[in-house]
Enzyme design. Structure first.
Site, PDB file in Angstrom:
ATOM      1  CG  HIS A  33      41.760   6.943  72.193  1.00 17.68           C
ATOM      2  ND1 HIS A  33      42.190   6.453  73.144  1.00 17.68           N
ATOM      3  CD2 HIS A  33      40.756   7.818  73.103  1.00 17.68           C
ATOM      4  CE1 HIS A  33      42.076   6.500  74.406  1.00 17.68           C
ATOM      5  NE2 HIS A  33      41.352   7.679  74.373  1.00 17.68           N
ATOM      6  CG  ASP A  77      37.622   7.587  75.138  1.00 21.39           C
ATOM      7  OD1 ASP A  77      38.740   7.660  75.984  1.00 21.39           O
ATOM      8  OD2 ASP A  77      37.387   8.364  74.242  1.00 21.39           O
ATOM      9  CG  ASP A 128      42.431  10.564  75.953  1.00 25.10           C
ATOM     10  OD1 ASP A 128      42.760  11.805  75.944  1.00 25.10           O
ATOM     11  OD2 ASP A 128      41.279  10.154  75.886  1.00 25.10           O
ATOM     12  CG  ASP A 159      38.729  10.534  70.945  1.00 20.51           C
ATOM     13  OD1 ASP A 159      39.893  10.313  70.984  1.00 20.51           O
ATOM     14  OD2 ASP A 159      38.258  11.152  71.538  1.00 20.51           O
ATOM     15  CG  HIS A 175      41.738   7.812  79.981  1.00 20.92           C
ATOM     16  ND1 HIS A 175      42.001   6.731  79.279  1.00 20.92           N
ATOM     17  CD2 HIS A 175      41.192   8.732  78.880  1.00 20.92           C
ATOM     18  CE1 HIS A 175      41.714   6.735  78.045  1.00 20.92           C
ATOM     19  NE2 HIS A 175      41.057   7.721  77.566  1.00 20.92           N
TER      20      HIS A 175
END
Length: 1183
Positions: free
Chosen positions: A175, A177, A289, A427, A577
């Site tokens: 994941h 971000d 998420d 993450d 997000h």
């Protein structure tokens, strides 16, 4: 070069590529797309119906026609994707400039359409589960479940897999971000680029290895840096099914604050880049998420061609309830979808998190032992349960594999099928080949052991989402998992249907994630400004290219292509997000804000030049990129400050031109405003006629010795055509009526009030003050500066709308969580300044309240307008200037509350993503923070008598109805502490900002359905238009220098539409997805795209919304006749990401007529439909 073929290098996306056989892109594109449409099953046979008959046929069978029309209206589908029958050498369609944009239906058809609308009232889609029912049923006791703390002790008999063995797909993922603790560029350099390198190297070693990747923002960045061989290896892995691109959006967008325009934009940007570069289109959505989930996202994904989606962060009590009944997998249906065309299959993850300890099974202490990157030698923290992973070898493989399979089996009992998904990641994982190898190596040994023993009845392997969903669907085809009495879905048998949304999210105890609805509200507002400016720029660029075609002026949008792409991507990036949510580190917020500011500056510069082109001579051979006559009326000097109006300083005998662009689909009559240095001015329209105008003092936002700024606000009524331009002139020394100065009245605790010149000032008498226009009389408590009542002149009824400014104290609140200490308390004391300004066009109160703090956290204004039977006359405008700055406001959260006399029973309605409404109910069994909900653009209260109070907002905030008749909205929050969700800081970077609401008080004109309090109610037609005017304001441009009064532009106005569109139709966007390819496109290729939305509205309120406008039921839209001097040719229906041309694959029912042949847009209420088309000017048709 064909317009739909791949372009160079992955900088921009291709327009409207095919999905069946993408063309070669540097031999990286696949032979066939990932998204080859599967034949969808339908309940019953096709619904055949004809397009509107001739009058002769209608006269022969009027009754039969009416019945057919009702059926058609209820089942309006996606227009046909078949192209118009035309030979390759046929001339384009003849110029159609004098036809209306619609064809009038006869009265029988209009009545049938009205009956169809009425039939929808009081009906919602039949489903097995609603989230409202879940909330009613669950007690929210937060019971301790043992090892699975939020569940129970999971057990199984052991014979569950005798008939159908357990098929386990372990899906490695990482994941990433795009901004959170670090900026997107910092993450890319430190982690994401290495992760993508690792994926290519590790998967290339063994074809059994699989991986899924989501974020195109990182992939596009990596692709630019990657050498050719690495690009080829990546593309091969995707083609071979080892690596699946899931969702394929630019980011994994937030679903509470993001507006549906921006969600479509970010998905389109990512999906089209991916298809253009690698030749694939994602089929499955992966969203692990975001902090709660919106049904809007499910709808948009379905209309983009997705059939499956995965979600994770939903309330832990809802997960438990669904898991107990094996309902964690379901078909998500929109609550208006009576025809069942929006169903999309959902897999909800059952446990606390998406990390490895919470994905293999219900016992995290065991699952953590199988996160092999937590072994020594890697940088990740050890397992908090004190049992760390160990290397798998011949001595321990039996014990290890048995323990892991036990978790898989326990997790499997929570679902209906024997196909199981096990995500394997966290993450920014797989950052090195060594890390990837330790995971793959150990799992391969465990898999081999399990698979080698037939008595275990299990097959375990690495897999992608596609592997999982296709295997599950195959199993569901063989075995009927339906429950008795279950409605189910024709999309996939064996699973329940569900409607509703998943807000507000709680991950544990009473920790509700309702704080992020409001965190960093300044940048939530910038997000929407960028959105509306991008949309306006796309529309203007489309018109410039449409009219200019091969003329020199076409160079303007083409030369701007890279900056337009950057603006699309900067808007898309902020939908992440941790972007629009306001949940990133301070320096990351600065990065987001700077990117948005840069794009805003670029777009405004482009629009200024586009306006000049569209009002100029298209045949002009001068370079359009050098135009500089106009500049925006509003300017923003920095990324973190409010925009300010440029001050017009008209000189004697000179004129200053002001051009307005109306981005809406209907002609706009409204009071407009500019700031001038002198009150001695007049306003002329484009014909040179004098207009009535008004000047009022401009007041300071903060209390000071000098309340007036010394400048003046100049108002007049403007009329601007739909999607068009209109010019006005501000002059001095003109022989016509000058602007009328407003009358100023004050109520102030201080003795002195410096009256600004040339206004007449007087003192208000009494503590109650009235302000009125043709629709309302507003009553204020002058001593506190707050609104009290509103009386409608039409019915004479007085409505209580008691305004209150309050503050929560909090302990434990942070960027994500809202954790108040008790209720909010009122902060306004008697005293302060209250100023009433009255004029013929605008009446305004301005309040500088007294509070316990020397510098109050806000001031506010209330305005009503006298435009002359326009939308503006029917609304009340509230503007709050918020400055929650300074340590005195630490751990404070500021609200405005409207205490009405509406008996709403603590039920209210708030919007989801600006697209649809959701019914909200306040529960005593939830804490205060659990009764707060997202309010991206609208919230309203309603009682059983049909009295309704609505608040429209220009930005996303949070709202609640904590007591009967109350609607409160949080404005800003300043928090010292981190709330323990990984950010590692509070929210202390508050900026001064203005929050604008439009208030609306309505009464129904026809009976409400008896079940209205249980339904999700829709806005009225008037309410839709009020929201559109607020969220898509007019863009104003002024001449940089005063000019001679005799100076005239070649054109004074620009009217691109043949007529205003029906009031329930909204052009979501009109764009040229690939401007760079525009000059090289083949004749009559589909270079443009238009997205249309038909709004659903509450028919128990005024059908016209008090306005002179029509609806689709009366005047259907026809694309061939929509544009005045541009012909729409080669029209084809497509998906919302512009990548699928099969309407049935997208879930639409069979349609009536053929849009490519007749141009009629057939669209059901609530639907958004996209079309590819080409626009051709008269010159190209005469060649």
């Amino acid at each position: 070069m064909p317009f739909f073929s791949g372009g160079g290098g992955g900088r921009s996306s291709a327009l409207l590529p095919t999905t069946s056989k993408p063309k070669a892109h540097h031999h990286l594109r696949s032979k066939s797309s990932l998204s080859a449409p599967a034949s969808s099953r339908r309940r019953g046979g096709p619904h055949s119906a004809s397009s509107p008959y001739s009058r002769r046929a209608l006269c022969l069978a009027a009754a039969a026609f009416a019945a057919l029309f009702v059926l058609a209206f209820l089942r309006l589908g996606f227009p046909s994707s078949r192209p118009a029958a035309r030979s390759p050498h046929a001339r384009p369609r003849a110029r159609l400039t004098r036809r209306p944009a619609f064809r009038l239906r006869d009265s029988a058809a209009a009545e049938a359409a009205a009956a169809a609308v009425a039939a929808r009232i009081g009906r919602e889609a039949p489903v097995d589960i609603t989230t409202r029912d879940l909330y009613d049923r669950i007690q929210f006791l937060d019971a301790d479940g043992g090892a699975w703390k939020q569940g129970w002790e999971v057990k199984y008999r052991g014979d569950e897999w005798d008939g159908e063995k357990l098929k386990v797909f372990v899906a490695p993922h990482s994941h990433n971000d795009p901004g959170w603790i670090r900026t997107v560029e910092e993450y890319y350099e430190r982690q994401s680029r290495h992760i993508l390198d690792t994926i290519v190297e590790s998967l290339s070693k063994d074809s059994r290895r699989k991986f899924i990747w989501e974020e195109m923002s990182y992939l596009e960045r990596w692709w630019r840096d990657a050498p050719r061989k690495k690009q080829e290896a990546f593309a091969k892995l995707v083609r071979d099914g080892q690596l699946e691109i899931v969702s394929g959006g630019w980011v994994m967008n937030d679903e509470a604050n993001s507006h549906y325009f921006a969600i479509i934009e970010q998905m389109m940007e990512g999906n089209m880049w991916l298809n253009d570069t690698i030749g694939v289109v994602p089929k499955n959505s992966w969203s692990i998420d975001p902090f709660g989930y919106s049904s809007t996202m499910a709808y948009l994904l379905r209309r983009m061609g997705f059939h499956n989606m995965l979600i994770q962060r939903t309330h832990y009590e809802l997960k438990k309830e669904l898991a107990m009944k094996k309902n964690l997998e379901y078909l998500w249906r929109q609550n208006w979808d009576i025809e069942e065309t929006t169903d999309i299959f959902v897999h909800m993850m059952p446990f606390y998190s998406y990390d490895i300890p919470h994905t293999c099974g219900p016992e995290p202490a065991i699952c953590c032992q199988f996160d092999f990157a937590r072994m020594r030698g890697f940088s990740y923290e050890s397992c908090p349960w004190r049992f760390d992973p160990v290397e798998t070898d011949a001595d321990n493989v039996q014990e290890r594999a048995t323990k892991l399979l036990d978790q898989y089996r326990k997790k499997s009992t929570l679902y209906r099928t024997n196909t199981l998904l096990i995500p394997l990641g966290d993450d920014f994982r797989y950052v090195s080949v060594e890390e990837a190898e330790v995971q793959f190596r150990n799992y391969e040994k465990l898999f081999d052991y399990i698979n080698s023993d037939p008595h275990l009845n299990a097959e375990v392997k690495f897999g992608t989402l596609e592997d999982y969903f296709s295997t599950l669907r195959d199993e569901a085809e063989k075995i009927n998992y339906s429950r008795p009495g279950e409605l189910g879905s024709v999309e996939l048998q064996g699973f329940p249907t569900l409607s509703g949304d998943f807000f507000t999210y709680a991950d544990r105890n009473q920790d509700y994630w309702s704080g992020y609805y409001v965190s960093r509200p300044f940048f939530k507002a910038v997000d929407r400004v960028l959105e509306q400016t991008l949309r306006a720029s796309e529309i203007l660029a489309s018109f410039v290219l449409g009219y200019c075609q091969k003329f020199q002026c076409a160079k303007l949008p083409i030369s701007f292509s890279h900056k337009l792409t950057a603006a699309r991507r900067n808007l898309a990036l902020f939908q992440h997000h941790d972007g629009v949510t306001g949940t990133a580190k301070d320096h990351v917020v600065v990065d987001y804000g700077t990117r948005m500011h840069t794009s805003l500056q670029d777009l405004q510069l482009f629009m200024s030049r586009a306006v000049e082109v569209l009002l100029g001579d298209f045949h002009d051979r001068s370079d359009p990129t050098l135009l500089s006559h106009f500049e925006p009326v509003q300017e923003r000097s920095k990324y973190d400050v409010q925009p300010v109006h440029r001050v017009l300083d008209p000189r004697e005998g000179k004129a200053q031109s002001i051009v307005f662009f109306n981005p809406l689909e209907q002609t706009r009559d409204e009071i407009v405003m500019v700031v001038v240095s002198t009150p001695d001015v007049s306003v002329l329209n484009s014909n040179g006629s004098c207009l009535q105008s008004q000047v009022s003092p401009e007041w300071q936002f903060v209390s000071d010795e000098k309340i007036s700024t010394g400048r003046h606000r100049l108002y007049w009524r403007a009329s601007v055509p739909a999607l068009g331009l209109e010019t006005y002139y501000v002059v001095t020394g003109q022989d016509c009526e000058k602007a009328i100065p407003a009358v100023v009245k004050t109520f102030t605790a201080s003795q002195q009030f410096p009256c600004p010149e040339p206004y007449v000032c007087s003192k208000l008498e009494g503590k109650t003050v009235e302000m009125k226009n043709s629709y309302y009389t507003l009553s204020f408590d002058a001593s506190h500066g707050l609104l009290q009542t509103v009386t409608g002149h039409k019915d004479g009824e007085q409505a209580v709308i008691g305004e209150e400014i309050g503050m929560y104290r909090s302990h434990g609140s942070g960027a994500y969580l809202f954790k108040p200490i008790g209720e909010a308390r009122s902060i306004v004391e008697e005293g302060g300044h209250f100023i009433l300004t009255e004029g013929p066009l605008v009446q305004e109160t301005h309040s500088l309240p007294k509070t316990e703090w020397h510098k109050p956290p806000l001031s506010h204004s209330t305005r009503i307008y006298d435009c002359g039977d326009s939308i503006q006359d029917m609304l009340i405008e509230k503007e709050y200037h918020v400055e929650l700055v300074g340590h005195v406001f630490n751990d404070k959260e500021l609200i405005v509350r409207y205490k009405t006399d509406i008996d709403n029973q603590r039920i209210f309605y708030s919007d989801l993503n600006g697209f649809q409404m959701s019914r909200r109910q306040t529960y005593d069994k939830l804490p205060l923070q659990g009764n707060y909900y997202p309010m991206p653009s609208l919230a309203f209260l309603q009682d059983s008598l049909g009295n309704r109070f609505s608040v429209h907002s220009k930005q996303s905030l949070g709202a609640a109805s904590l007591k009967n008749g109350w609607l409160e909205i949080m404005l800003d929050r300043r928090l010292v502490q981190d709330d323990g969700r990984g950010l590692g800081q509070g929210v202390m970077d508050n900026r001064p900002m203005n929050v604008i609401f439009h208030l609306l008080r309505e009464s129904n004109v026809s009976a409400l359905p008896k079940t209205h309090s249980l339904l999700t109610l829709q806005p009225s037609l008037l309410s839709h238009r009020v929201g559109a005017h607020l969220n898509y304001p007019m863009h104003a441009f002024m001449s940089k220098k005063p000019h001679e009064k005799s100076f005239k532009l070649p054109q004074q106005s620009f009217t691109p539409l043949t007529a205003s569109l029906p009031c329930d139709v909204h052009i979501v966007n009109l764009k040229v997805p690939q401007p760079l390819r525009f000059p090289h496109a083949e004749a009559a290729s589909q270079r443009f795209a238009i997205l249309l939305q038909r709004r659903d509205w509450d028919a128990s309120y005024c059908k016209k919304g008090g306005l002179h406008c029509t609806t689709v039921g009366e005047e259907p839209v026809n694309l061939f006749y929509m544009f005045k001097d541009l012909s729409a040719v080669n029209v084809k229906a497509t998906s919302l990401n512009l990548l699928h041309d099969d309407p049935e694959m997208l879930g639409y029912l069979e349609q009536i007529g053929d849009v490519a042949q007749e141009g009629n847009v057939l669209i059901s209420p609530m639907e958004i439909q996209a079309y590819k088309l080409d626009l051709q000017p008269p010159s190209s048709q005469e060649e």
